[in-house]
Design a protein around this motif. Structure first.
Motif: not given
Length: 208
Positions: A139-142, A165-166, A170-172, A179-181
């Motif tokens: 998530l940090r690099f995304y 979307l990636q 990761c959040e999911g 947060k993912s939703l």
């Protein structure tokens, strides 16, 4: 699915190679062109699962390009991204991450910090972490990639929503389903406005 190479970092390696060969003689230009062709061969080897062959092609290209173009040339950085992908698929994750970071260092030296290649490299590193199950690092690099892409392409562009979307995935995986939703919904709305409801990218988004 999202492979370790990310957003096809280095599709413009011929552009950099061509720009740098103006001061080279005919033999050196040919050697540079062959090295760049070797990267495309390496891509094919990775897709076929011939990882050692891919690594060998990248090593040959690296030696040539470092001599002819210089160690900090963007084409050398691109070669490191291809080499990193081969190492990752071979299962040598630590070597792959180290190699990808070499590419990042080169791009940060030779290109502006908001260049698409920098964003793609952040995305590629994030994808490696994601596939290793290290979602916080991913998530940090995304996020780094997303910040650059939004600045370059805007929030509605396919490259931006791809990274979003990636991140949603990761959040999911970390359990933050809300947060993912939210991220998936933003990506869906962006794609709907950008490509329409009948485009393959929108269909893939619905499957997230």
């Amino acid at each position: 699915s999202d492979g370790p190479v990310g957003d096809n970092n280095g599709d413009d390696e011929d552009e950099y190679g061509a720009a740098a060969t103006t001061a080279l003689d005919a033999g050196e230009k040919t050697s540079t062109a062959l090295a760049l062709c070797g990267l495309r061969v390496a891509n094919i080897h990775v897709r076929q699962g011939n990882f050692m062959s891919a690594i060998q092609e990248c090593d040959i290209a690296l030696r040539t390009l470092k001599v002819l173009l210089g160690r900090d040339h963007p084409s050398v950085g691109t070669t490191y991204t291809k080499l990193a992908a081969a190492y990752f698929e071979k299962g040598e994750h630590d070597v792959a991450l180290d190699t990808y970071n070499k590419a990042l260092d080169i791009f940060l030296i030779g290109l502006r910090t908001t260049h698409p290649h920098v964003a793609d490299t952040y995305h590629g590193i994030a994808t490696m972490y994601k596939r290793m199950g290290k979602y916080s690092d991913a998530l940090r690099f995304y996020q780094k990639a997303l910040d650059i892409k939004e600045g370059i392409f805007g929030r509605l562009h396919g490259k931006t929503t791809h990274t979003l979307l990636q991140m949603a995935h990761c959040e999911g995986e970390t359990g933050d389903y809300q947060k993912s939703l939210t991220m998936v919904t933003i990506a869906q709305d962006a794609l709907l406005n950008d490509v329409g409801e009948y485009h393959d990218d929108f269909a893939q988004c619905l499957l997230q």
